[in-house]
Design a protein around this motif. Structure first.
Motif, PDB file in Angstrom:
ATOM      1  N   TYR A 158       0.842  -1.194   0.000  1.00 22.23           N
ATOM      2  CA  TYR A 158       0.000   0.000   0.000  1.00 22.23           C
ATOM      3  C   TYR A 158       0.877   1.243   0.000  1.00 22.23           C
ATOM      4  CZ  TYR A 158       0.880   0.240   5.083  1.00 22.23           C
ATOM      5  OH  TYR A 158       1.473   0.302   6.329  1.00 22.23           O
ATOM      6  N   ILE A 159       0.254   2.382  -0.253  1.00 22.92           N
ATOM      7  CA  ILE A 159       0.949   3.662  -0.333  1.00 22.92           C
ATOM      8  C   ILE A 159       0.220   4.647   0.580  1.00 22.92           C
ATOM      9  CG2 ILE A 159       1.568   5.568  -1.865  1.00 22.92           C
ATOM     10  CD1 ILE A 159       1.476   3.335  -4.126  1.00 22.92           C
ATOM     11  N   GLU A 160       0.993   5.372   1.369  1.00 22.04           N
ATOM     12  CA  GLU A 160       0.407   6.294   2.346  1.00 22.04           C
ATOM     13  C   GLU A 160       0.981   7.697   2.165  1.00 22.04           C
ATOM     14  OE1 GLU A 160       0.006   6.936   7.214  1.00 22.04           O
ATOM     15  OE2 GLU A 160       1.024   5.157   6.388  1.00 22.04           O
ATOM     16  N   SER A 161       0.102   8.687   2.129  1.00 21.95           N
ATOM     17  CA  SER A 161       0.529  10.081   2.025  1.00 21.95           C
ATOM     18  C   SER A 161       0.906  10.615   3.395  1.00 21.95           C
ATOM     19  CB  SER A 161      -0.605  10.935   1.434  1.00 21.95           C
ATOM     20  OG  SER A 161      -0.264  12.306   1.462  1.00 21.95           O
ATOM     21  N   LYS A 168       4.838   7.390   1.486  1.00 21.54           N
ATOM     22  CA  LYS A 168       5.477   6.159   1.945  1.00 21.54           C
ATOM     23  C   LYS A 168       4.957   5.001   1.116  1.00 21.54           C
ATOM     24  CE  LYS A 168       4.208   4.391   5.947  1.00 21.54           C
ATOM     25  NZ  LYS A 168       4.083   4.175   7.403  1.00 21.54           N
ATOM     26  N   ILE A 169       5.872   4.303   0.457  1.00 26.75           N
ATOM     27  CA  ILE A 169       5.515   3.130  -0.329  1.00 26.75           C
ATOM     28  C   ILE A 169       5.921   1.895   0.469  1.00 26.75           C
ATOM     29  CG2 ILE A 169       5.845   1.865  -2.481  1.00 26.75           C
ATOM     30  CD1 ILE A 169       6.796   5.461  -2.498  1.00 26.75           C
ATOM     31  N   VAL A 170       4.938   1.144   0.924  1.00 30.05           N
ATOM     32  CA  VAL A 170       5.191  -0.052   1.727  1.00 30.05           C
ATOM     33  C   VAL A 170       5.166  -1.269   0.808  1.00 30.05           C
ATOM     34  CG1 VAL A 170       4.424  -1.455   3.674  1.00 30.05           C
ATOM     35  CG2 VAL A 170       4.132   1.030   3.737  1.00 30.05           C
ATOM     36  N   THR A 171       6.274  -1.992   0.760  1.00 30.04           N
ATOM     37  CA  THR A 171       6.388  -3.147  -0.128  1.00 30.04           C
ATOM     38  C   THR A 171       6.776  -4.392   0.676  1.00 30.04           C
ATOM     39  OG1 THR A 171       8.760  -3.053  -0.648  1.00 30.04           O
ATOM     40  CG2 THR A 171       7.319  -1.521  -1.821  1.00 30.04           C
ATOM     41  N   THR A 172       6.737  -5.511   0.019  1.00 28.86           N
ATOM     42  CA  THR A 172       7.161  -6.753   0.667  1.00 28.86           C
ATOM     43  C   THR A 172       8.661  -6.753   0.939  1.00 28.86           C
ATOM     44  OG1 THR A 172       7.393  -7.781  -1.518  1.00 28.86           O
ATOM     45  CG2 THR A 172       5.303  -8.099  -0.362  1.00 28.86           C
ATOM     46  N   ALA A 196      -2.862  -2.126  -3.004  1.00 26.89           N
ATOM     47  CA  ALA A 196      -2.775  -3.126  -4.065  1.00 26.89           C
ATOM     48  C   ALA A 196      -3.940  -4.092  -3.913  1.00 26.89           C
ATOM     49  CB  ALA A 196      -1.444  -3.863  -3.978  1.00 26.89           C
ATOM     50  N   ILE A 197      -4.746  -4.212  -4.938  1.00 27.83           N
ATOM     51  CA  ILE A 197      -5.976  -4.991  -4.853  1.00 27.83           C
ATOM     52  C   ILE A 197      -5.691  -6.456  -4.518  1.00 27.83           C
ATOM     53  CG2 ILE A 197      -7.982  -5.805  -6.164  1.00 27.83           C
ATOM     54  CD1 ILE A 197      -7.818  -3.177  -7.760  1.00 27.83           C
ATOM     55  N   ASP A 198      -4.647  -7.039  -5.125  1.00 25.74           N
ATOM     56  CA  ASP A 198      -4.388  -8.466  -4.892  1.00 25.74           C
ATOM     57  C   ASP A 198      -3.741  -8.749  -3.537  1.00 25.74           C
ATOM     58  OD1 ASP A 198      -1.913  -7.403  -5.417  1.00 25.74           O
ATOM     59  OD2 ASP A 198      -1.284  -8.989  -6.787  1.00 25.74           O
ATOM     60  N   LYS A 199      -3.417  -7.691  -2.777  1.00 27.16           N
ATOM     61  CA  LYS A 199      -2.820  -7.892  -1.444  1.00 27.16           C
ATOM     62  C   LYS A 199      -3.861  -7.784  -0.325  1.00 27.16           C
ATOM     63  CE  LYS A 199       1.419  -8.192  -3.033  1.00 27.16           C
ATOM     64  NZ  LYS A 199       1.184  -7.829  -4.445  1.00 27.16           N
ATOM     65  N   ILE A 200      -5.102  -7.504  -0.674  1.00 28.24           N
ATOM     66  CA  ILE A 200      -6.159  -7.349   0.333  1.00 28.24           C
ATOM     67  C   ILE A 200      -6.517  -8.706   0.933  1.00 28.24           C
ATOM     68  CG2 ILE A 200      -8.558  -6.653   0.723  1.00 28.24           C
ATOM     69  CD1 ILE A 200      -8.206  -4.585  -1.505  1.00 28.24           C
ATOM     70  N   ARG A 201      -6.414  -8.813   2.254  1.00 27.86           N
ATOM     71  CA  ARG A 201      -6.756 -10.062   2.951  1.00 27.86           C
ATOM     72  C   ARG A 201      -8.231 -10.098   3.319  1.00 27.86           C
ATOM     73  NH1 ARG A 201      -2.743 -10.798   7.858  1.00 27.86           N
ATOM     74  NH2 ARG A 201      -4.232 -12.482   8.219  1.00 27.86           N
ATOM     75  N   ILE A 253      -4.444  -5.379   5.039  1.00 24.70           N
ATOM     76  CA  ILE A 253      -3.345  -5.824   4.191  1.00 24.70           C
ATOM     77  C   ILE A 253      -2.171  -6.151   5.087  1.00 24.70           C
ATOM     78  CG2 ILE A 253      -1.650  -5.139   2.445  1.00 24.70           C
ATOM     79  CD1 ILE A 253      -3.717  -3.493   1.093  1.00 24.70           C
ATOM     80  N   ASP A 254      -1.678  -7.376   5.007  1.00 19.69           N
ATOM     81  CA  ASP A 254      -0.621  -7.822   5.896  1.00 19.69           C
ATOM     82  C   ASP A 254      -1.095  -7.586   7.335  1.00 19.69           C
ATOM     83  OD1 ASP A 254       1.815  -8.957   6.479  1.00 19.69           O
ATOM     84  OD2 ASP A 254       2.916  -7.090   6.344  1.00 19.69           O
ATOM     85  N   LYS A 255      -0.376  -6.771   8.113  1.00 16.23           N
ATOM     86  CA  LYS A 255      -0.793  -6.478   9.484  1.00 16.23           C
ATOM     87  C   LYS A 255      -1.373  -5.068   9.614  1.00 16.23           C
ATOM     88  CE  LYS A 255       2.705  -9.532  11.491  1.00 16.23           C
ATOM     89  NZ  LYS A 255       3.868  -9.625  12.432  1.00 16.23           N
ATOM     90  N   ALA A 256      -1.558  -4.392   8.492  1.00 11.60           N
ATOM     91  CA  ALA A 256      -2.034  -3.010   8.519  1.00 11.60           C
ATOM     92  C   ALA A 256      -3.530  -2.932   8.232  1.00 11.60           C
ATOM     93  CB  ALA A 256      -1.274  -2.178   7.494  1.00 11.60           C
ATOM     94  N   GLU A 257      -4.195  -1.978   8.877  1.00 11.03           N
ATOM     95  CA  GLU A 257      -5.600  -1.691   8.615  1.00 11.03           C
ATOM     96  C   GLU A 257      -5.682  -0.339   7.904  1.00 11.03           C
ATOM     97  OE1 GLU A 257      -7.669  -1.884  12.330  1.00 11.03           O
ATOM     98  OE2 GLU A 257      -7.935  -4.056  12.200  1.00 11.03           O
ATOM     99  N   ILE A 258      -6.183  -0.361   6.685  1.00 10.00           N
ATOM    100  CA  ILE A 258      -6.245   0.831   5.842  1.00 10.00           C
ATOM    101  C   ILE A 258      -7.679   1.361   5.836  1.00 10.00           C
ATOM    102  CG2 ILE A 258      -5.739   1.770   3.576  1.00 10.00           C
ATOM    103  CD1 ILE A 258      -3.342   0.459   4.971  1.00 10.00           C
ATOM    104  N   PRO A 259      -7.885   2.636   6.170  1.00 14.34           N
ATOM    105  CA  PRO A 259      -9.242   3.177   6.191  1.00 14.34           C
ATOM    106  C   PRO A 259      -9.825   3.355   4.795  1.00 14.34           C
ATOM    107  CG  PRO A 259      -7.644   4.926   6.565  1.00 14.34           C
ATOM    108  CD  PRO A 259      -6.871   3.633   6.567  1.00 14.34           C
TER     109      PRO A 259
END
Length: 244
Positions: A165-168, A174-178, A210-215, A224-230
């Motif tokens: 995901y990407i956060e402003s 901030k670009i968070v990647t694997t 990233a759509i395919d990373k949504i749990r 996504i992963d351990k993050a909660e995105i509003p």
């Protein structure tokens, strides 16, 4: 893959607010470099004599010498994108073999499209601003797609399939990647324009995922992963439509 090069840009416009818009857009794109700004064609001619320029954002209606007449005076002009509030000049612009025609007020997505048109992937002068492979939907092509971000005084390659995901963060993103986290001075809107809407979705004014990373997801949150995105209220309908 050719070496990533910087596109040197010159802004020519007699209106300071119009120059400010294009200047901000240029600064938001890592592969663009602002070589200078001019308030009229006379200043532009002097600027071109002082340093090489790859791309001119040229206003048409200016005092003393209008943009089309100025362009006709150049023996070997760089690539030109017209910027004007008067659509009736479009035909004349294309007859002069300009790259594109941006109607004021210029939107960022339209700006980026024009730049990519001026310097497409595989161009001999420079690589494209957006390095996303065109064949979205083919897994092998998707996994080869990437973009560049300026960070730590260098251009860093980021594979699209690695982005979570990407956060402003105000003036930064901030670009968070694997593979880790990258911080770049860029607006989230400019990053959004670089990404395929088949692979990514804007969920909030401060987040792209990233759509395919949504749990999992609800009407208010995406995990996504351990993050909660509003999920923002203004984005909810679009996000729900995409995910369903």
């Amino acid at each position: 893959m050719t070496e990533l090069k910087t596109i040197r840009c010159l802004i020519v416009d007699d209106e300071p607010p119009a120059r400010e818009v294009i200047r901000r857009y240029v600064q938001d794109v890592p592969t663009l470099h602002l070589a200078g700004e001019c308030a009229n064609a006379v200043q532009a001619l002097a600027a071109l004599q002082q340093q090489p320029v790859d791309l001119i954002f040229l206003d048409i209606r200016m005092p003393q010498l209008d943009g089309t007449t100025f362009l006709k005076t150049l023996k070997n002009p760089p690539r030109v994108i017209f910027t004007t509030a008067y659509p009736e000049y479009a035909l004349e612009g294309y007859e002069l073999d300009v790259v594109d025609y941006l109607l004021k007020p210029v939107r960022f997505d339209r700006f980026l499209k024009a730049v990519n048109k001026a310097f497409p992937l595989g161009s001999q002068q420079t690589d494209a601003v957006n390095f996303t492979a065109p064949a979205v939907g083919q897994e092998e092509k998707k996994n080869e797609s990437f973009v560049y971000f300026r960070a730590d005084r260098k251009m860093q390659k980021v594979m699209l399939h690695e982005i979570l995901y990407i956060e402003s963060m105000k003036d930064y993103v901030k670009i968070v990647t694997t593979a880790g986290v990258i911080i770049t001075k860029q607006s989230i809107t400019s990053v959004e324009a670089m990404l395929s809407d088949k692979l990514f979705v804007r969920t909030h004014r401060s987040f792209i995922v990233a759509i395919d990373k949504i749990r999992s997801y609800t009407n208010e949150l995406i995990e996504i992963d351990k993050a909660e995105i509003p999920i923002g209220k203004l984005y909810r309908n679009g996000v729900m439509k995409m995910l369903s």
